[in-house]
Structure formats: C-alpha cells, structure tokens
Scaffold this motif. Structure first.
Motif, PDB file in Angstrom:
ATOM      1  N   THR A   1     -36.079 116.430  23.331  1.00  0.00           N
ATOM      2  CA  THR A   1     -36.665 115.874  22.112  1.00  0.00           C
ATOM      3  C   THR A   1     -35.703 114.849  21.524  1.00  0.00           C
ATOM      4  OG1 THR A   1     -35.793 117.725  20.797  1.00  0.00           O
ATOM      5  CG2 THR A   1     -38.074 117.896  21.560  1.00  0.00           C
ATOM      6  N   SER A   2     -36.262 113.848  20.900  1.00  0.00           N
ATOM      7  CA  SER A   2     -35.452 112.798  20.280  1.00  0.00           C
ATOM      8  C   SER A   2     -35.770 112.742  18.797  1.00  0.00           C
ATOM      9  CB  SER A   2     -35.761 111.447  20.936  1.00  0.00           C
ATOM     10  OG  SER A   2     -37.033 110.985  20.519  1.00  0.00           O
ATOM     11  N   ALA A   3     -35.175 111.756  18.135  1.00  0.00           N
ATOM     12  CA  ALA A   3     -35.440 111.564  16.707  1.00  0.00           C
ATOM     13  C   ALA A   3     -36.540 110.546  16.464  1.00  0.00           C
ATOM     14  CB  ALA A   3     -34.165 111.129  15.999  1.00  0.00           C
ATOM     15  N   LYS A   4     -37.306 110.192  17.505  1.00  0.00           N
ATOM     16  CA  LYS A   4     -38.327 109.153  17.306  1.00  0.00           C
ATOM     17  C   LYS A   4     -39.297 109.573  16.211  1.00  0.00           C
ATOM     18  CE  LYS A   4     -41.049 110.591  21.381  1.00  0.00           C
ATOM     19  NZ  LYS A   4     -41.574 110.125  22.685  1.00  0.00           N
ATOM     20  N   GLY A   5     -39.528 108.651  15.309  1.00  0.00           N
ATOM     21  CA  GLY A   5     -40.387 108.915  14.164  1.00  0.00           C
ATOM     22  C   GLY A   5     -39.657 109.467  12.958  1.00  0.00           C
ATOM     23  N   ALA A   6     -38.499 110.098  13.183  1.00  0.00           N
ATOM     24  CA  ALA A   6     -37.785 110.721  12.066  1.00  0.00           C
ATOM     25  C   ALA A   6     -37.233 109.685  11.095  1.00  0.00           C
ATOM     26  CB  ALA A   6     -36.658 111.608  12.593  1.00  0.00           C
ATOM     27  N   TYR A   7     -36.876 108.518  11.604  1.00  0.00           N
ATOM     28  CA  TYR A   7     -36.263 107.485  10.768  1.00  0.00           C
ATOM     29  C   TYR A   7     -37.261 106.385  10.418  1.00  0.00           C
ATOM     30  CZ  TYR A   7     -32.348 109.746  13.204  1.00  0.00           C
ATOM     31  OH  TYR A   7     -31.485 110.663  13.750  1.00  0.00           O
ATOM     32  N   ALA A   8     -38.544 106.677  10.526  1.00  0.00           N
ATOM     33  CA  ALA A   8     -39.568 105.644  10.379  1.00  0.00           C
ATOM     34  C   ALA A   8     -39.536 104.959   9.020  1.00  0.00           C
ATOM     35  CB  ALA A   8     -40.950 106.245  10.631  1.00  0.00           C
ATOM     36  N   LYS A   9     -39.364 105.714   7.952  1.00  0.00           N
ATOM     37  CA  LYS A   9     -39.450 105.108   6.617  1.00  0.00           C
ATOM     38  C   LYS A   9     -38.326 104.105   6.358  1.00  0.00           C
ATOM     39  CE  LYS A   9     -42.381 108.438   4.255  1.00  0.00           C
ATOM     40  NZ  LYS A   9     -43.457 107.445   4.081  1.00  0.00           N
ATOM     41  N   PRO A  10     -37.053 104.442   6.554  1.00  0.00           N
ATOM     42  CA  PRO A  10     -36.032 103.420   6.307  1.00  0.00           C
ATOM     43  C   PRO A  10     -36.101 102.242   7.270  1.00  0.00           C
ATOM     44  CG  PRO A  10     -35.036 105.421   7.199  1.00  0.00           C
ATOM     45  CD  PRO A  10     -36.446 105.747   6.844  1.00  0.00           C
ATOM     46  N   VAL A  11     -36.453 102.496   8.540  1.00  0.00           N
ATOM     47  CA  VAL A  11     -36.515 101.394   9.503  1.00  0.00           C
ATOM     48  C   VAL A  11     -37.718 100.501   9.207  1.00  0.00           C
ATOM     49  CG1 VAL A  11     -36.650 100.762  11.936  1.00  0.00           C
ATOM     50  CG2 VAL A  11     -35.292 102.739  11.250  1.00  0.00           C
ATOM     51  N   GLY A  12     -38.845 101.106   8.861  1.00  0.00           N
ATOM     52  CA  GLY A  12     -40.007 100.306   8.480  1.00  0.00           C
ATOM     53  C   GLY A  12     -39.738  99.459   7.249  1.00  0.00           C
ATOM     54  N   GLU A  13     -39.037 100.045   6.297  1.00  0.00           N
ATOM     55  CA  GLU A  13     -38.656  99.312   5.084  1.00  0.00           C
ATOM     56  C   GLU A  13     -37.786  98.105   5.427  1.00  0.00           C
ATOM     57  OE1 GLU A  13     -35.419 100.346   1.692  1.00  0.00           O
ATOM     58  OE2 GLU A  13     -36.997 101.852   1.953  1.00  0.00           O
ATOM     59  N   HIS A  14     -36.863  98.304   6.362  1.00  0.00           N
ATOM     60  CA  HIS A  14     -35.973  97.211   6.760  1.00  0.00           C
ATOM     61  C   HIS A  14     -36.760  96.114   7.474  1.00  0.00           C
ATOM     62  CE1 HIS A  14     -31.779  95.910   7.145  1.00  0.00           C
ATOM     63  NE2 HIS A  14     -32.102  95.434   8.339  1.00  0.00           N
ATOM     64  N   ALA A  15     -37.718  96.515   8.301  1.00  0.00           N
ATOM     65  CA  ALA A  15     -38.555  95.531   8.987  1.00  0.00           C
ATOM     66  C   ALA A  15     -39.309  94.673   7.984  1.00  0.00           C
ATOM     67  CB  ALA A  15     -39.527  96.230   9.928  1.00  0.00           C
ATOM     68  N   LEU A  16     -39.813  95.299   6.933  1.00  0.00           N
ATOM     69  CA  LEU A  16     -40.503  94.551   5.881  1.00  0.00           C
ATOM     70  C   LEU A  16     -39.538  93.591   5.192  1.00  0.00           C
ATOM     71  CD1 LEU A  16     -42.948  93.974   4.064  1.00  0.00           C
ATOM     72  CD2 LEU A  16     -42.235  95.918   2.652  1.00  0.00           C
ATOM     73  N   ALA A  17     -38.327  94.071   4.902  1.00  0.00           N
ATOM     74  CA  ALA A  17     -37.337  93.218   4.242  1.00  0.00           C
ATOM     75  C   ALA A  17     -36.993  92.004   5.106  1.00  0.00           C
ATOM     76  CB  ALA A  17     -36.068  94.021   3.936  1.00  0.00           C
TER      77      ALA A  17
ATOM     78  N   GLY B   1     -41.139 114.707  18.610  1.00  0.00           N
ATOM     79  CA  GLY B   1     -40.313 113.722  19.305  1.00  0.00           C
ATOM     80  C   GLY B   1     -40.094 114.034  20.762  1.00  0.00           C
ATOM     81  N   LEU B   2     -41.085 114.644  21.421  1.00  0.00           N
ATOM     82  CA  LEU B   2     -40.930 114.981  22.842  1.00  0.00           C
ATOM     83  C   LEU B   2     -40.674 113.724  23.663  1.00  0.00           C
ATOM     84  CD1 LEU B   2     -43.658 117.709  23.433  1.00  0.00           C
ATOM     85  CD2 LEU B   2     -41.189 117.971  23.834  1.00  0.00           C
ATOM     86  N   VAL B   3     -39.742 113.838  24.595  1.00  0.00           N
ATOM     87  CA  VAL B   3     -39.366 112.724  25.462  1.00  0.00           C
ATOM     88  C   VAL B   3     -40.008 112.908  26.831  1.00  0.00           C
ATOM     89  CG1 VAL B   3     -37.444 111.628  26.666  1.00  0.00           C
ATOM     90  CG2 VAL B   3     -37.189 112.334  24.275  1.00  0.00           C
ATOM     91  N   ASP B   4     -40.530 111.834  27.379  1.00  0.00           N
ATOM     92  CA  ASP B   4     -41.040 111.830  28.749  1.00  0.00           C
ATOM     93  C   ASP B   4     -39.955 111.197  29.624  1.00  0.00           C
ATOM     94  OD1 ASP B   4     -42.236 111.370  31.179  1.00  0.00           O
ATOM     95  OD2 ASP B   4     -44.116 110.632  30.341  1.00  0.00           O
TER      96      ASP B   4
END
Length: 305
Positions: free
Chosen positions: A83-99, A297-300
């Motif tokens: 398992t990874s952290a994918k999706g866990a950091y979505a809010k701060p990273v999405g915010e940065h993308a908008l900025a 966050g399951l990894v393939d």
C-alpha cells in the motif's frame, strides 16, 4: 487480533501510540513482524534485507504516493500486499496545483521579480477549458478545485471510468483529442514507462495559444526541453512546476531563467503537511489489515502504481 509491526526507520510518538491503541505490537526487524511500515525515505533504508529475512511479512506500507523508487523491490516481492500514500496527500497537492495554475495565468513570477509598476497582464481561470491528466486522489482534487471557477474539465486517465465533478473522462488513448485547444493542462499522473514525456513538443503544439501547464505529478511526464522552447517562443503563457527531471533541477537549466516559468522544489506537500496525513493513512490501513478488509492505496506491482 494483535499484529506485529516493524516501523522503518522508527515510529513517531503519535503514530506509535495510535497503533498500540489499535492493539498493534511494535517489534524489531528480527522479531517476526507481519507488517512493515516505512515512514522514511527508501534510499536510506534496508527494506530489501528486512523482507528477505522475514518471509512471514504480508503487508508493506510505503510513505509516498509516487512509488517509482520502489519499482525493483515491488517486482522482487509481488505477492505481498503493498500500500502507498496515494490519495492521502490529495488536498495539499491539489491546492498547490491550483496555486501554480493561477500564478501561470496571472504572470505572478514576473510581478514577484518586478522592481517597478509595469504593465497590466494575466487572464482569469474562469470559463477556461482544462485537462487534468491522472486518475488518483490528487487529480480528483484538482478537478474539484478547478470546477469552482466555472471551467470545463476533461480528465485523462488509464480508463474512462468517470471522475467525480469532471465534465468528461477519457482513457489515455483520447489524450491528443482532449489537449486540442485546451487552455490549462494539469499533470498528476504516476511515473511509468508509458507516461514518460507524455507532454512532448507535438502535444504542447495542440494546446491553445497562450495555454499554461502545471505539473505536480512527476518531472518525467514532461519533455522539459520542449516545454522551455514553448515558453520561450510565447506559444505557452506560462508554466508552474513542483516536480522536475532531475531533482534538484540544476541551476544551469534554462527553465530557471524564464520569467514565465515558476518552479517550486517539490514542496506541494511539505513534511509538516505530510506527517499527520501519513499517520492517518497508516492507522486506517492497520485497522483494515487487522479486520481483513480492503486496504487504501493498494499498489499494483505490475503497473508500478
């Protein structure tokens, strides 16, 4: 049921307390752990050795959303639950993308460097046609934020399964058509052999005149030489990059010298932001691991993300 967990390199007090509250027993690498939780950077750890010495391990939690650094070990131990952290950091990273998007549209790097009043410039995000490349939590958060600006958003991902709030969702085969005439492109896809330089000179030429690019995915998604050329020629209005290839980006790279290219040093999710979010993900997955429920966050290993 008590689960024996080994944490690498060590558990922060809040994480250790949370896991113990859930009934976990925190053990050393030589004490037969059932799960391994990685909270530190891969290059500093001996994860391969730990897994080789512990065939009873069934679950490994990785600390990052992008896992290309782990590709070799994933192939060596494909039968483990990763398992990874994918999706866990979505809010701060999405915010940065908008900025980064707004900065590119408004020409904020030029204004930040200015020493005199200057002339007016910049355009609004409202009403623009946007393309978001990626289908994970970060991409979904970027879509949600863009839609607050009355935009039309097309998501390009591995499958055409709809993404919430997106106007259109298409598979990667539809990328070129989606890019035709787009004003904004946000990249939030994983780094894989098939996504390398997916935004190249030919695809940059498909965008509307004066389009902008924001990359919070991985530097390898963009042909940076082609990007620099498009920015220098004025074909692109601007770009905002939180990821580059390589990292750190050498001081001699031409992107640094462009007033319409804003670069941040992979800080869309800082340590201060990440630590509580990773702790939340680890605790959620430990609960699911103990209960035999599907994990987050399951990894393939075959896909590499």
């Amino acid at each position: 049921m008590t689960r024996r967990l080994h944490i690498m390199p060590e558990a922060a007090p809040e994480l250790a307390a949370g896991l113990r509250e859930q009934g976990a027993e925190l053990v050393g690498a030589d004490e037969q752990p059932e799960g391994v939780i990685v909270t530190g950077m891969f290059k500093k750890l001996n994860l391969t050795e730990v897994l080789e010495a512990n065939p009873q391990v069934r679950w490994v939690q990785l600390p990052s959303a992008g896992i290309e650094l782990y590709s070799e070990i994933l192939q060596r131990f494909p039968d483990l639950t990763w398992t990874s952290a994918k999706g866990a950091y979505a809010k701060p990273v999405g915010e940065h993308a908008l900025a980064l998007t707004l900065a590119a549209l408004r020409g904020l790097k030029t204004r930040a460097l200015a020493t005199s009043w200057g002339t007016e410039g910049g355009i609004s995000l409202n009403g623009l046609r946007c393309v978001v490349v990626g289908g994970g939590g970060v991409a979904a958060e970027i879509v949600r934020l863009y839609k607050a600006f009355d935009t039309h958003v097309t998501v390009v991902r591995r499958t055409s399964e709809p993404v919430e709030h997106a106007d259109v969702t298409v598979a990667f085969e539809g990328l070129d058509q989606a890019l035709q005439g787009a004003h904004v492109v946000a990249l939030a896809a994983a780094a894989t052999p098939t996504t390398r330089h997916l935004l190249n000179a030919e695809r940059l030429a498909l965008l509307a005149d004066g389009a902008v690019v924001a990359n919070v995915g991985r530097g390898s998604l963009v042909d940076q030489a082609a990007l620099a050329q498009a920015l220098s020629s004025g074909a692109l209005r601007g770009a905002g990059l939180d990821v580059t290839e390589p990292e750190p980006l050498p001081e001699t790279d031409p992107l640094w010298g462009l007033e319409n290219c804003l670069i941040t040093p992979h800080t869309a999710d800082t340590t201060e932001m990440v630590v509580p979010l990773l702790r939340e993900r680890i605790l959620a997955n430990h609960r699911r691991f103990s209960a035999g429920e599907p994990m987050l966050g399951l990894v393939d290993p075959a896909q590499g993300y």
